[in-house]
Every structure is written in structure tokens, then in C-alpha cells.
Write an enzyme that holds these catalytic residues in place. Structure first.
Site, PDB file in Angstrom:
ATOM      1  N   ASP A 156      77.649  37.396  29.814  1.00 52.03           N
ATOM      2  CA  ASP A 156      77.039  37.047  31.108  1.00 52.03           C
ATOM      3  C   ASP A 156      77.345  38.150  32.129  1.00 52.03           C
ATOM      4  O   ASP A 156      77.438  37.910  33.331  1.00 52.03           O
ATOM      5  CB  ASP A 156      77.625  35.701  31.585  1.00 52.03           C
ATOM      6  CG  ASP A 156      76.875  35.146  32.784  1.00 52.03           C
ATOM      7  OD1 ASP A 156      75.677  35.450  32.922  1.00 52.03           O
ATOM      8  OD2 ASP A 156      77.488  34.405  33.580  1.00 52.03           O
ATOM      9  N   TYR A 202      65.060  32.403  40.596  1.00 44.56           N
ATOM     10  CA  TYR A 202      64.710  33.782  40.225  1.00 44.56           C
ATOM     11  C   TYR A 202      63.297  34.174  40.655  1.00 44.56           C
ATOM     12  O   TYR A 202      63.008  35.361  40.821  1.00 44.56           O
ATOM     13  CB  TYR A 202      64.858  34.003  38.729  1.00 44.56           C
ATOM     14  CG  TYR A 202      66.279  34.228  38.267  1.00 44.56           C
ATOM     15  CD1 TYR A 202      67.362  33.892  39.073  1.00 44.56           C
ATOM     16  CD2 TYR A 202      66.546  34.774  37.029  1.00 44.56           C
ATOM     17  CE1 TYR A 202      68.657  34.093  38.642  1.00 44.56           C
ATOM     18  CE2 TYR A 202      67.844  34.982  36.587  1.00 44.56           C
ATOM     19  CZ  TYR A 202      68.900  34.637  37.400  1.00 44.56           C
ATOM     20  OH  TYR A 202      70.177  34.846  36.963  1.00 44.56           O
TER      21      TYR A 202
END
Lengths: 360, 360
Positions: free
Chosen positions: A273, A348
Site C-alpha cells: 500500500d 478518487y
């Protein structure tokens, strides 16, 4: 004090002569006590700038091809209703003047420039998008990066690292996707998380009772800020760096990974990540690609033969960058196979690709 | 030919004097053969416009408060690399001049004005967002509205009615939410769909083998366009207006609903896919609110006592409009209860509210 920038555009079917359009509009600017300067454009149509009181500026262009554009700048504290009326008057007049010749009228929401809270965070694929951020919750520079947490009305708090929107409290979909979209069973497993300082993965993962989760994140400042302000993502998991089935090591992951490789330690799952795939498509010249390959290679080395490696890719539309990443996967010292899926992560504002990688 | 509009803004901690900032920048504009006009601003700082070859226009403002803004307009066919270099040069120079005084540098993706394919479709809550549309697939005016279908790289084809983005092929999440998010069992049920011309609900619903679905949509043109170009949403369900367990009536739903009320006909589910909640918060003065109340009242009348009514609300952030809608729910001739949930519909770029309503 921010500057509000309005635009009003008329796309036409055929070009118009400025002599037939401009005079009727001038009176509208004059009524607002705006002073005209007509500029020489060398055959590129009419270009007039109009300066008014209170720092107002308008630009009128009757382009030599089939387009009329108007810009209007004013300060935030200005009489916005009056400016709206000015734009309305211009739009109404132009509709009459250009009647029958209009393909599209476009009046966009004002661009707000220099505001206290920045609301423009372009997407990874380079599109201009405005968010509904209304408050700076946290901002600090660490040794590694600039850390910001802004509040958004619909996404909750949003973590922004080096001006790159990382994750919002609304983005459980991100965490689920990078954990394999619910298809994995982490119970009793050994898991390694690289990065993950927002605590989202850790918080979801402990619910499944793995044997041990080791999380390696370089930045205590990110962890500490998320512990305080991203609780919609991390819950209370970051309150302690150690728990029944997890440990958070605040360290650079590269030397730790190298140590694991030396020791022959393996994990059932490695979740990377750390960062999105670099957008640059010249991997030889870009150190982020080199870093990515290094991490990937070390991760696969500590992956159990039947283990899985999960990571985010990038925006779905960045097809070249994604292809390049897939090429890198083919060049690892240990042969791997992969699959990918596209997920909608709420904050996003673009479709995002996630990868699953395993040893052949 | 579109106009590309670049912006470059420096937010400062303290105001700067134009005498110390402007002269160093002028040389950069002069190198590009751009002619300066300095305007009188009555105490609102420096304002210079620069007109160059090929229709180029730049605006430099050193505001009397702590802000410097630059605008640069050029045509699409212009040498974009050269314009990038100009902006780079200005940014570099300003970084030096303003060193130590900069709070934020913001250089946004260029606004493209007057392009063939319009990429700007502001959200319901009025934010400026740019999409990745690259093609006009279909455009026509019906007796009721303007119908557009544009292609987006990441969302597939996108249906836009009267310049309002309705649904994209990527938006199964919308259809699932307005069907009750997977919590309902439609097998053997009588269902009424109001609107739904894109075929999304119908296509998903038939999979569950209801007894009969009746869909009422006023616009054959929308249905026909979606049949051809929104197959990612409707599959082949719109190829026939009648099937084993469904019928599509191309009619205004109001008289049909009134007829159902008179006949005492009821449905297990009514799904209102007509339109979002009006944003206007003056329901007395707005005919769309009146229309909404009429539809709502008729829908509840044809709803079986144990039935459910589903509908979309609007953007999560439009709290006033949503509250007003909930108020309307309290004023129906038949008392109802409701619940709501928020869903991320990929192409909407904002969180969207859906309602479930049932008779008390």
C-alpha cells in the site's frame, strides 16, 4: 482573499464578425462602469479587456473562428449577485445577437483561485476536478513528505500526501479491493503490509483474526495524524502500535524486507500500500520505477509459494503506465502470474485498478 | 477550434509590491513577442495583459493582497510545448522572486473551451468537474428533451438528458441501489417502473423472474437510443417492448397511474426512476416539486399495503433539498415511513442518496 473566475462561452456553427456582436455588448460593460481596452490581435478577432471597480476584470473575445468567450474575475468579497446579473445580461444579449448560430452555451461554476482551503485536486489522469473540501484539519511537513488532512462534506476527512489525494474516510472500497475484494480468508495467516499508515487495511484485517500482521510504515507522523483525524478509516487500531495479532514497525520497509529475505521468512499475504504506479512511461530514467521494481522483487521473495501479493495500480485510463507495470511483473527473478480488477473508490473521481499477483 | 486556458496561481503569506515582481517577469513575455498593456486598477495592484502571435493572450495580476495570478489562453493548434515552457519559465522566476513568501503554488490542468466534445458536466452540487469524454455517440432533440450519449474512456457510454448526466454504462451501482441494494426478492412480484428508459432496472429485474414488470416511459427516442448505444446498461432487454414477464408502455405515466388508481390496481414494488429531487428549495414556486408530489402521491396509492417504493434522491451534500423531500413524504394522503442510503455511482463524481418508502 480568493479570486472568483467565471467563464461563459458560446460555440457557434459559423464565425461571426465582431462589428455585429461587440457594440451591443459594450453598453453592458459600460453600465457596470468597466473601461474597455481593445487589443490588436493580428487577425485573431476582437479581444477587449474591461477593468472595473473593486478589482473586477472582464475579457471578451469574438474569435475569428466560431467561438465567443467571456472571462470575468472578481474578488470573493465582491457583490456576487451583481456579477451574476452581469453574466446573465451578457448571456441574454448574446443569445439574441447570435440567434440561430449557437451550437453550445457553456457557463461553468466559477473557478476559485487562491482560496484558504484548496478544492482542486486533479485526478491521476490529469483532469480538473473540484472537491467540496471546507476545512484544513491538519497540515505538517515530515522528513518524507507534506501531510495534509482536509475535511470534505461527503467524503469525510481526506489524507493528502505531497498534494496527492491518498484516501478518504469514505473509501472502504479501496481497503476492500487491496485486500482481494472479500475473496480471501485471512484467519490464521501471516500478513505483511507495506505502508498503510492510514490504518485502513490493518483495521479491516484484524477483524478476520490472522495469526500475525506486520505493518511497515516509514512515517510516524502519518500514523499519528491518521490516528487522530482518520478514525473513519482506522477506527482505534492505531491507538496502539502492537496488539494481539498485529505489530506496526515504524521503519523503512526496504532493509526490513532484505532482512526477511536473508532469514528466509515468508508471508501468506503481502499487501503493498506504498504508492500508486508511477505515471512516467520511461522506466529506465525514473527512480520511482526502480524503487517499485525493488519492492516488488523483495515482496515476491518473502511471499510463501502459495501466497498472494496485492497492490493498487493506478487510474484505469492510464493504460500505458499499467502496461508498463505488467511488463515489470514479467521481468521478476521469480516468475509470477497476475489478475487485475477495476474499483470505484468514492473520493478518487476516477476508476482505479488493483492487482493480485502470485507465484507461478 | 478550442481555446486552452491555463492558470498559474501563487498564494502568498504577505502582499508583495508589483515594482519588485513585475519587471523580472516582463522579459519572459517579451521573449515570446507578447505586447504588454498595463491597466489602471484603482489600488487593486498590477494588472497587465499581454497579446502575442497566434491569438495568444496572457494576464498577469499582482493583487494588492497576497496573491499573484496568471492566465494564459492559446488555441488548441498552438505549440503546446512552447506554452508549457512559458508557464515553466514564469513559475521558476516567481519561485525565485517570491522565495520564502509562498503558501501555495497552483497550476491546474488547462480548461478547454469550445471543444467539439464537451468534457465539463458540473455535479448536482455545483462543482466543476472534467470528464474523459472523447466522442459524441448520439445527439438528438425529442419533443421532451435534448438527448446526448457521449463516450467516456472509463465509464463507457454516458446518457445525458437536457445536459444532466443521467447514467453511464459503468453505473450498475445506481441500478442496484434503486432496486433496494440486493435486499429484495422480486420473484413472482408485480413491479411498476416509472421512467427507466435506459433499461438498466428492467434488465436487472427480469433476471429475478418477477410475475410482471410494467415500465412507463414517455420517450421512445430515449429507449431507442439506449437500445442502440447503452447496451452495457440494458443488454438486449429493450430489443422488444414486450417479453415473458415485462411490458414497456411508451406513455406519460401520470394518466396511466390515475387509471391504475381508479381500477384499484396495486403493485408490490414501484420504482420511480423519473428524475432526481429538484434542487430548488422553494417548493411552492417550483412546478418540478409539484410534479414530484403528484407522482409520489399516485405511486403510493397504487402501492400494495406491504409494498415498497424506491427512488433516487439527489447528491448527499444537497441537504436542504433532501430535507424538503423528506418533508413532502410527511404530507402524503397516506402516511409513510422511509429510509435512505448513500451510494457511490461511478460516473456521478458525488455521493448519491436513494430512498425506500413504505406505508405505515
Amino acid at each position: 482573499m480568493a479570486l472568483r473566475h467565471y467563464t461563459l462561452d458560446f460555440k457557434l456553427s459559423t464565425a461571426v464578425d465582431s462589428a455585429t456582436t461587440v457594440p451591443d455588448l459594450l453598453s453592458i460593460f459600460h453600465e457596470q462602469e468597466m473601461t474597455e481596452t481593445a487589443h490588436e490581435t493580428n487577425g485573431h478577432g476582437y479581444l477587449g479587456t474591461f477593468v472595473g471597480k473593486n478589482g473586477r476584470l472582464a475579457i471578451l473575445r469574438v474569435h475569428s473562428h466560431a467561438l465567443v468567450t467571456i472571462d470575468l474575475q472578481c474578488y470573493e468579497e465582491d457583490n456576487i449577485a451583481q456579477l451574476d446579473n452581469l453574466l446573465n445580461a451578457l448571456e441574454t444579449k448574446l443569445k439574441v445577437i447570435l440567434n440561430g448560430n449557437i451550437t453550445r452555451i457553456k457557463r461553468l461554476p466559477a473557478l476559485v483561485r487562491g482560496a484558504e482551503v484548496d478544492r482542486y485536486w486533479p485526478t491521476a489522469d490529469g483532469r480538473l476536478v473540484e472537491y467540496d473540501m471546507d476545512q484544513i484539519v491538519y497540515e505538517e511537513d515530515s522528513a518524507y513528505q507534506n501531510i495534509k488532512i482536509l475535511h470534505s462534506q461527503q467524503y469525510g476527512n481526506v489524507l493528502i500526501l505531497d498534494n496527492d489525494l491518498n484516501l478518504a474516510e469514505s473509501d472502504l472500497a479501496y481497503t476492500q479491493a487491496i485486500m482481494g475484494s472479500g475473496r480471501e480468508n485471512y484467519a490464521g495467516k501471516e500478513v505483511l503490509i507495506l505502508g498503510g499508515g492510514d490504518g485502513g487495511i490493518l483495521s479491516e484485517m484484524v477483524k478476520q483474526k490472522p495469526k500475525m500482521i506486520t505493518m511497515l510504515d516509514i512515517s510516524f507522523k502519518v500514523i499519528d495524524a491518521c490516528k487522530k483525524y482518520m478514525r473513519g478509516t482506522c477506527g482505534n487500531i492505531l491507538d496502539n502500535l502492537k496488539g494481539d495479532c498485529y505489530q506496526i514497525l515504524v521503519e523503512d520497509c526496504v532493509p526490513v524486507l532484505k532482512k526477511y529475505v536473508q532469514e528466509g521468512k515468508t508471508f501468506d499475504y503481502v499487501i503493498n500500500d506504498l504508492t500508486a504506479i508511477p505515471i512516467s512511461t520511461q522506466p529506465e530514467e525514473d527512480s520511482t520505477w526502480e524503487f517499485l521494481r525493488l519492492i516488488l522483487d523483495l515482496s515476491i521473495k518473502v511471499l510463501h509459494p502459495s501466497g498472494k501479493y496485492f497492490t493498487q495500480g493506478n487510474a484505469e485510463t492510464l493504460t500505458e503506465a499499467l502496461s508498463l507495470y505488467e511488463e515489470q511483473l514479467g521481468k521478476l527473478s521469480c516468475p509470477v502470474a497476475f489478475s487485475k480488477e477495476v474499483t470505484c473508490v468514492p473520493s478518487y473521481l476516477e476508476q482505479w485498478v488493483f492487482y493480485s499477483v502470485w507465484k507461478k
